[in-house]
Motif scaffolding. Structure first.
Motif, PDB file in Angstrom:
ATOM      1  N   GLY A 171       5.778  17.735  -5.183  1.00 15.64           N
ATOM      2  CA  GLY A 171       6.165  16.808  -6.242  1.00 15.64           C
ATOM      3  C   GLY A 171       6.132  15.360  -5.810  1.00 15.64           C
ATOM      4  N   ASP A 177       3.735  12.827  -7.544  1.00 20.69           N
ATOM      5  CA  ASP A 177       4.374  11.740  -8.287  1.00 20.69           C
ATOM      6  C   ASP A 177       3.859  10.395  -7.799  1.00 20.69           C
ATOM      7  OD1 ASP A 177       6.211  10.441 -10.060  1.00 20.69           O
ATOM      8  OD2 ASP A 177       7.655  10.256  -8.432  1.00 20.69           O
ATOM      9  N   THR A 214       7.927   3.108 -14.060  1.00 20.55           N
ATOM     10  CA  THR A 214       8.676   4.128 -13.348  1.00 20.55           C
ATOM     11  C   THR A 214       8.389   5.469 -14.016  1.00 20.55           C
ATOM     12  OG1 THR A 214      10.797   4.677 -12.303  1.00 20.55           O
ATOM     13  CG2 THR A 214      10.881   4.015 -14.629  1.00 20.55           C
ATOM     14  N   THR A 215       8.552   6.529 -13.266  1.00 21.35           N
ATOM     15  CA  THR A 215       8.276   7.855 -13.785  1.00 21.35           C
ATOM     16  C   THR A 215       9.355   8.281 -14.773  1.00 21.35           C
ATOM     17  OG1 THR A 215       7.197   8.460 -11.709  1.00 21.35           O
ATOM     18  CG2 THR A 215       7.912  10.277 -13.122  1.00 21.35           C
ATOM     19  N   LEU A 216       8.935   8.719 -15.956  1.00 22.74           N
ATOM     20  CA  LEU A 216       9.852   9.303 -16.942  1.00 22.74           C
ATOM     21  C   LEU A 216      10.011  10.793 -16.690  1.00 22.74           C
ATOM     22  CD1 LEU A 216       8.726   7.652 -20.289  1.00 22.74           C
ATOM     23  CD2 LEU A 216      10.927   7.381 -19.155  1.00 22.74           C
ATOM     24  N   GLU A 217       8.895  11.469 -16.429  1.00 25.34           N
ATOM     25  CA  GLU A 217       8.925  12.896 -16.135  1.00 25.34           C
ATOM     26  C   GLU A 217       7.630  13.279 -15.455  1.00 25.34           C
ATOM     27  OE1 GLU A 217       6.972  15.570 -17.629  1.00 25.34           O
ATOM     28  OE2 GLU A 217       5.722  14.132 -18.671  1.00 25.34           O
ATOM     29  N   TYR A 218       7.675  14.353 -14.692  1.00 23.59           N
ATOM     30  CA  TYR A 218       6.442  14.899 -14.132  1.00 23.59           C
ATOM     31  C   TYR A 218       6.570  16.404 -13.994  1.00 23.59           C
ATOM     32  CZ  TYR A 218       8.428  15.036  -9.337  1.00 23.59           C
ATOM     33  OH  TYR A 218       9.178  15.305  -8.226  1.00 23.59           O
ATOM     34  N   LYS A 219       5.415  17.042 -13.962  1.00 27.23           N
ATOM     35  CA  LYS A 219       5.349  18.496 -13.858  1.00 27.23           C
ATOM     36  C   LYS A 219       4.403  18.840 -12.724  1.00 27.23           C
ATOM     37  CE  LYS A 219       4.159  22.609 -16.607  1.00 27.23           C
ATOM     38  NZ  LYS A 219       4.240  23.447 -15.465  1.00 27.23           N
ATOM     39  N   THR A 265       3.868   3.310 -22.401  1.00 18.87           N
ATOM     40  CA  THR A 265       3.792   4.491 -21.546  1.00 18.87           C
ATOM     41  C   THR A 265       2.433   4.602 -20.874  1.00 18.87           C
ATOM     42  OG1 THR A 265       3.036   5.914 -23.357  1.00 18.87           O
ATOM     43  CG2 THR A 265       5.422   5.873 -22.916  1.00 18.87           C
ATOM     44  N   THR A 287       2.068  13.544 -15.363  1.00 17.14           N
ATOM     45  CA  THR A 287       3.212  12.642 -15.420  1.00 17.14           C
ATOM     46  C   THR A 287       3.149  11.758 -16.655  1.00 17.14           C
ATOM     47  OG1 THR A 287       4.575  11.065 -14.166  1.00 17.14           O
ATOM     48  CG2 THR A 287       2.215  10.684 -14.131  1.00 17.14           C
ATOM     49  N   THR A 288       4.314  11.306 -17.059  1.00 17.56           N
ATOM     50  CA  THR A 288       4.443  10.234 -18.051  1.00 17.56           C
ATOM     51  C   THR A 288       5.302   9.154 -17.399  1.00 17.56           C
ATOM     52  OG1 THR A 288       4.359  11.812 -19.872  1.00 17.56           O
ATOM     53  CG2 THR A 288       5.221   9.604 -20.372  1.00 17.56           C
ATOM     54  N   CYS A 289       4.805   7.938 -17.422  1.00 17.40           N
ATOM     55  CA  CYS A 289       5.538   6.793 -16.869  1.00 17.40           C
ATOM     56  C   CYS A 289       5.904   5.836 -17.990  1.00 17.40           C
ATOM     57  CB  CYS A 289       4.679   6.045 -15.846  1.00 17.40           C
ATOM     58  SG  CYS A 289       4.279   6.995 -14.374  1.00 17.40           S
TER      59      CYS A 289
END
Length: 148
Positions: A67, A71, A89-94, A120, A140-142
């Motif tokens: 991760g 990331d 900044t990272t909002l979420e990642y998988k 975004t 990821t979504t940043c």
């Protein structure tokens, strides 16, 4: 120009300065034994080697290592497309782990920006061995933020 009046750099120029040793490298890179090695607009590559210190209780590379390197490359791919005075900044990642990385094996993690807008950025990434073997993928979504 003094230090306090220096013109802000674009994300791409900031990352290029980091690679040239003139910018700040992420501290987590040294901690987790990976580093940025290539930067293009929308594509950033890191290399790294997981060590025994990064294993989970059953002795395989901890998912957090996958991760962290994903990331980093994916978020930096978004950053490489941002104008000066803009941060992220990272909002979420998988992360999808496909197979375990053998300890001591150098891998390459490449992040590719798919969309970077005003609010975004979205990117995908993959970890591959030097033989091309796929170890993991990610997305990821940043959030994009003005730093002005």
């Amino acid at each position: 120009m003094t230090e306090t009046t220096r013109k802000p750099l674009s994300g791409l120029d900031s990352l290029r300065a980091m690679l040239a040793g003139k910018g700040r490298a992420p501290a987590i890179s040294a901690t987790l034994n990976f580093k940025a090695v290539a930067v293009e607009e929308g594509v950033v590559t890191f290399t790294g080697t997981p060590l025994e210190a990064f294993t989970n209780p059953i002795g395989t590379v901890h998912g957090g290592w996958y991760g962290a390197i994903l990331d980093s490359c994916m978020a930096c791919a978004v950053f490489s497309k941002l104008p000066a005075g803009t941060g992220y900044t990272t909002l979420e990642y998988k992360v999808n782990i496909i197979r375990p990385i053998p300890l001591g094996t150098e891998v390459t993690a490449t992040g590719t920006a798919q969309h970077v807008g005003r609010s975004t950025g979205v990117a995908v990434g993959e970890i591959r061995g030097v033989d091309g073997r796929l170890y993991a993928t990610g997305s990821t979504t940043c959030i994009v933020m003005s730093q002005g």
